[in-house]
Design an enzyme around this catalytic site. Structure first.
Site, PDB file in Angstrom:
ATOM      1  N   GLY A 176       0.903  -1.198  -0.035  1.00 44.91           N
ATOM      2  CA  GLY A 176      -0.187  -0.159   0.021  1.00 44.91           C
ATOM      3  C   GLY A 176       0.960   1.190   0.016  1.00 44.91           C
ATOM      4  CG  LEU A 177      -0.839   5.233   0.134  1.00 42.23           C
ATOM      5  CD1 LEU A 177      -1.568   6.384   0.658  1.00 42.23           C
ATOM      6  CD2 LEU A 177      -0.435   5.482  -1.401  1.00 42.23           C
ATOM      7  N   GLY A 233       4.265   0.807   2.004  1.00 42.98           N
ATOM      8  CA  GLY A 233       5.145  -0.303   1.553  1.00 42.98           C
ATOM      9  C   GLY A 233       5.611  -0.044   0.214  1.00 42.98           C
ATOM     10  CG  HIS A 264     -15.205   7.105   8.767  1.00 43.51           C
ATOM     11  ND1 HIS A 264     -16.359   7.805   8.177  1.00 43.51           N
ATOM     12  CD2 HIS A 264     -14.270   7.735   8.041  1.00 43.51           C
ATOM     13  CE1 HIS A 264     -15.862   8.904   7.373  1.00 43.51           C
ATOM     14  NE2 HIS A 264     -14.637   8.876   7.337  1.00 43.51           N
ATOM     15  CB  SER A 311     -15.286  10.869   1.192  1.00 47.56           C
ATOM     16  OG  SER A 311     -14.585  11.994   1.890  1.00 47.56           O
ATOM     17  NE  ARG A 371     -12.406  10.404   9.460  1.00 49.50           N
ATOM     18  CZ  ARG A 371     -11.443   9.926   8.743  1.00 49.50           C
ATOM     19  NH1 ARG A 371     -10.625   8.788   9.000  1.00 49.50           N
ATOM     20  NH2 ARG A 371     -11.287  10.332   7.501  1.00 49.50           N
ATOM     21  CG  HIS A 416     -12.343   4.263   8.229  1.00 47.93           C
ATOM     22  ND1 HIS A 416     -12.468   3.736   7.026  1.00 47.93           N
ATOM     23  CD2 HIS A 416     -11.500   5.431   8.358  1.00 47.93           C
ATOM     24  CE1 HIS A 416     -11.878   4.446   6.251  1.00 47.93           C
ATOM     25  NE2 HIS A 416     -11.259   5.486   6.841  1.00 47.93           N
ATOM     26  NE  ARG A 440      -6.488   7.475   9.876  1.00 47.03           N
ATOM     27  CZ  ARG A 440      -7.308   7.891   8.953  1.00 47.03           C
ATOM     28  NH1 ARG A 440      -7.242   9.117   8.455  1.00 47.03           N
ATOM     29  NH2 ARG A 440      -8.287   7.151   8.283  1.00 47.03           N
ATOM     30  CG  LEU A 465      -4.694   8.810   2.002  1.00 52.20           C
ATOM     31  CD1 LEU A 465      -5.307   9.536   0.733  1.00 52.20           C
ATOM     32  CD2 LEU A 465      -4.434   7.242   1.660  1.00 52.20           C
TER      33      LEU A 465
END
Lengths: 644, 260
Positions: free
Chosen positions: A42-43, A45, A266, A284, A337, A408, A442, A448
């Site tokens: 993913g981002l 890795g 979420h 979103s 959240r 989430h 978070r 991201l």
């Protein structure tokens, strides 16, 4: 065991620069003498594997999907934060740092979070250089939007598909290194054990998911970028394959697991529609910029609505309770959240929920459409509205969306020091897999940011420091430690296949998910958690007596893959409960009903719980050992979070 | 439960599913009756229900690829009643819901069929050819660090939006499955045009298109005969314009090739 976070000396703003100067470097010609394993693409890795390959290391990258491009980072919708202050609205590195620490309810490390805010600006530059098509203004420069819990516009986005575009950027960088031969890619390959030699991480054991073959790979360092463990709950916004196995098996080899109870629920997901439901879909958070959240003002109206006696459009304006705007006038629908989720639950607990099950609230765009027109709203959220309509068969342009919170993201994860190294020398954890940056909650558009910060800009420095002090000698995969780990993996597989019980893997997984959601979800209490611990142990015992896994190891066997993962969830779930039970306070996503203010807000106990809870595995006897890393706050003042 | 359509009646279906042990075995369609399916289920949830039933009976479940179930990862596939990703336009299989089928329907489910996508098992195919095409040039050659500030590269919004449209390809392979020649032109052209339109990608535009097209041929994908089935079946609406653009790029590159 003493936990050394290895936070560098110096003022907050200087720490990372000083540290980058102080770390040891590996000579460019010597980098090719080192092998690095990266698990997960993913981002976190893919960016790490690509960057380490560019630097000259020999990288082996692994993912269980059929291609590195499928990793679940791809599903992130809203955006990525960066302290660019392009909008001239008062943003700065310190403000992003401050928002993140506060948003995390003061349970994250200052130094890590500040570094995250610092490198955030480099991430955007890097992605644009790769050709990531971020949203732009008519003048050709990058557009920004504000995003859950922030009062500045610092979020960069690519329609509702930011994760996809960032991941494809990292995937392209990874592909370039694969083509150069610096990264060797192993798709459809799952890590099933960590191998340690002389107390250091020296490799992994994997299963080839096509042939079932169990193989070993040796290296000088191992990076786990395997994502979070939200699928412990069975129903979550995670991908079906997202799992905790690599991290959990590293934990069983000695890596500490930090703050496992910090899970993010979420607020804006499509509600559950039936028992067959396999996953939950997120809408979103950016929708809360224009959507207004409400429920009927009285239980009676809600009941009539649920029975179908009236429809949503029959409810008069004065009979609607826009409860977030009412309770939090400063932030309104944009509260973080955890606050938004908890309030949705409160409304439904009061009996004012909507939808046939009463487990939903409305997210209404009528005012925004009146104000800006349908085309403007479609331009912003078109793909999300379409997705909602596809799943629910309802048109959100005409009727408000029904939403409900869903699992989430997991803030907890493997404990790492400032260098992102676990307590096992040579074993690193990056992205959602580690615990380090988000505290107890978070903020939107920060996952991201963290994944790419760790992979592009942190680990390439810190891993060099470790390797520079590591001899070039390779360990053969014939070493007894590898053979033993292979034997253990095969033995676990054989055991799963030999039980031949009556209950399916999914059935166990669903049962575990229900226990976790009911007792270790949005609200927790001591009594429920103690009950959950017993229930999980009973379920785990039954799993190993009665699970039904068909087929053999030597083939593509999806049931067997799942069985391995669920076996680990059944252990991790208990640790989450232990952690939630021991933390006698409420903070962020961890809400203990015994600890709340009269207004139902989370009541922290900074005197006794301003620490990272890092758990050591002890042979599955239900008594893991707690290690504490005290959190020192020198640059922010701890206050009760208020979004009023 | 809280379905959007609580009055929808459960459906009984007949499924004909391709079963194949592995790459080297012959496959066949096997018929399975499946009853009591809710119209609010997704297609893949319907297969989950079938697989649980098969497992309880001690039979081997049907292997199929899937992951995000949100229509974005590109992992799910399935050729449903002769259509890639089934009857709904602009929809991946995971986002297809059973309300688009009727009680009593017979549904045929097959894997993607293409020489370049060999079957691993049942409905799972090997799409690694797509990765190798991307490795041949689907990138901008920049290392991490040392890049200009993001706002130093101004890009007209119209160009950025067009590049974005091309960049949304999810790499599922429906275009190949839908094409009678099993051509990968739509997939390859999406990346070629995304990068050719953007200033960052212009530097390498010639070698990129040459290398990616060459790899596409090596992998054994068929030629494009401009039918347009690929774009019609693409779940994310990648436009045929990309193929035209790639052809132009390719001709331009070959006319002044630096690859000798």
């Amino acid at each position: 065991m003493i936990l050394d976070s290895k936070i560098p000396e110096g003022s907050l703003a200087e720490k990372w620069d000083k540290h980058k100067f102080n770390v040891k470097l590996v000579n460019p010609a010597n980098k090719r003498k080192y092998d690095i394993i990266v698990v997960g693409t993913g981002l976190a890795g893919a960016s790490a594997a690509a960057t380490l390959g560019e630097l000259g290391y020999n990288v082996k990258a692994f993912c269980f999907q059929d291609s590195p491009r499928r990793a679940h980072s791809i599903a992130a919708q809203g955006g990525i934060n960066a302290a660019k202050n392009y909008q001239n609205d008062g943003d700065s590195i310190f403000r992003l740092f401050y928002d993140t620490i506060k948003g995390g309810d003061y349970r994250a490390r200052e130094a890590n979070v500040y570094r995250l805010a610092q490198v955030s600006v480099d991430i955007i530059d890097q992605c644009v250089a790769q050709g990531v098509p971020f949203a732009r203004e008519y003048g050709g420069l990058l557009a920004n939007r504000s995003f859950g819990g922030a009062q500045v516009s610092r979020t960069f986005y690519a329609r509702g598909q930011t994760g996809q575009q960032l991941l494809l950027g990292a995937y392209s960088a990874l592909n370039r290194q694969i083509a150069y031969g610096k990264v060797k890619m192993f798709p459809r390959t799952e890590m099933l054990d960590l191998v340690m030699v002389d107390g250091k991480a020296r490799g992994i054991v994997v299963r080839n998911l096509i042939t079932g073959k169990v193989e070993s790979h040796s290296a000088h360092a191992v990076v786990l970028a395997t994502g979070g463990y939200g699928n412990v709950f069975f129903l979550s916004t995670n991908a079906m394959g997202s799992n905790a196995t690599a991290a959990w098996r590293a934990h069983k080899k000695g890596a500490l697991f930090a703050n496992p109870c910090f899970t993010q629920i979420h607020p804006t997901c499509i509600p559950v529609s039936g028992e067959y439901q396999s996953k939950l879909t997120l809408m979103s958070e950016s929708l809360r910029n224009d959507g207004r959240v409400w429920v009927p003002k009285t239980v009676e109206i809600a009941q009539r609505l649920r029975k179908g006696e009236i429809t949503v459009n029959d409810i008069k304006e004065e009979d609607r309770d826009y409860y977030l705007e009412r309770k939090y006038p400063a932030f309104g629908n944009l509260v973080p959240r955890d606050v938004a989720s908890r309030n949705a639950k409160l409304m439904c607990d009061e009996g004012r929920g909507v939808g046939a099950s009463g487990l939903a609230v409305y997210l209404d765009f009528a005012d925004a459409i009146k104000r800006e027109g349908q085309p403007a709203i479609a331009a912003k959220y078109g793909n999300l509205f379409e997705m909602y309509a596809k799943i629910t068969d309802e048109n959100p342009y005409e009727k408000p969306m029904r939403i409900y919170p869903a699992v989430h993201y997991t803030m907890g994860g493997l404990w790492v020091d400032y260098n992102l190294m676990t307590n096992i020398p040579g074993l690193y954890a990056t992205g959602e897999c580690n615990f380090s940056d988000h505290g107890a909650n978070r903020l939107g558009a920060s996952a991201l940011m963290q994944g790419l910060a760790d992979g592009y800009f942190v680990i390439p420095y810190t891993i060099g420091d470790y390797l520079a002090q590591t001899p070039y000698d390779k360990v053969s995969v014939d070493h007894p430690a590898f053979k033993e780990a292979e034997q253990n993996v095969k033995a676990t597989t054989d055991r799963l296949l030999s039980i031949k019980g009556n209950r399916t893997v999914d059935d166990f997984h669903k049962a575990l998910g229900l226990i976790m959601w009911d007792y270790c979800g949005m609200a927790r209490n001591a009594e429920g958690l103690q009950f959950a611990k017993q229930e999980i142990r009973k379920l785990r015992d039954e799993f190993w007596q009665n699970v039904k896994v068909t087929g053999v190891n030597e083939e593509l066997n999806q049931t067997l893959e799942k069985a391995h993962r669920v076996a680990d969830f059944l252990e991790l779930g208990e640790l989450m409960v232990d952690d939630a039970l021991h933390r006698n306070e409420s903070c962020g996503g961890h809400f203990r009903e015994e600890y709340q203010t009269p207004e139902n807000e989370a009541l922290r106990d900074d005197e006794n719980f301003a620490y990272v809870a890092a758990w050591e595995y002890t042979n599955n006897d239900g008594n893991p050992i707690l290690h504490k890393e005290e959190l020192k706050f020198e640059n922010v003042k701890l206050t009760q979070r208020s979004y009023k | 439960m809280a379905g959007s359509n609580p009055n929808a009646k459960p459906m009984d279906l007949t499924l004909k599913i391709w079963r194949q042990k592995d790459k080297n075995s012959a496959g066949q369609l096997v018929t399975y009756p499946l009853n009591g399916i809710s119209p609010d289920m997704s297609f893949l949830e319907m297969l989950d229900v079938l697989n649980e039933e098969l497992l309880v009976k001690g039979e081997e479940p049907v292997a199929f690829d899937h992951d995000c179930r949100e229509g974005i990862c590109g992992m799910c596939s399935l050729f449903i009643n002769g259509r890639a990703h089934g009857p709904e336009r602009g929809t991946t299989t995971c986002q297809l819901h059973m309300r688009h089928f009727n009680h009593g329907d017979t549904i045929t489910i097959e894997p993607w069929r293409a020489a370049a996508f060999p079957v691993h098992k049942d409905l799972i195919v090997d799409r690694s050819a797509f990765d190798r095409i991307q490795q041949a040039g689907g990138y901008v050659s920049v290392n991490t660090g040392g890049v200009p500030d993001a706002n130093e590269i101004a890009i007209p919004k119209t160009i950025a939006d067009k590049a974005f449209d091309a960049a949304t390809c999810i790499g599922c392979g429906a275009c190949v499955a839908a094409c009678k020649n099993a051509s990968a032109m739509l997939f390859v052209s999406a990346k070629v045009s995304q990068l050719a339109m953007l200033p960052q990608g212009k530097v390498e535009r010639k070698t990129r298109v040459e290398n990616m097209v060459a790899q596409m041929d090596v992998e054994g994908f068929g030629a494009c005969s401009n039918i347009g089935a690929c774009a019609a079946e693409c779940p994310v609406g990648i436009s045929l314009d990309n193929i035209a653009m790639m052809n132009r790029e390719y001709l331009g590159a070959k006319a002044s090739s630096e690859n000798v």
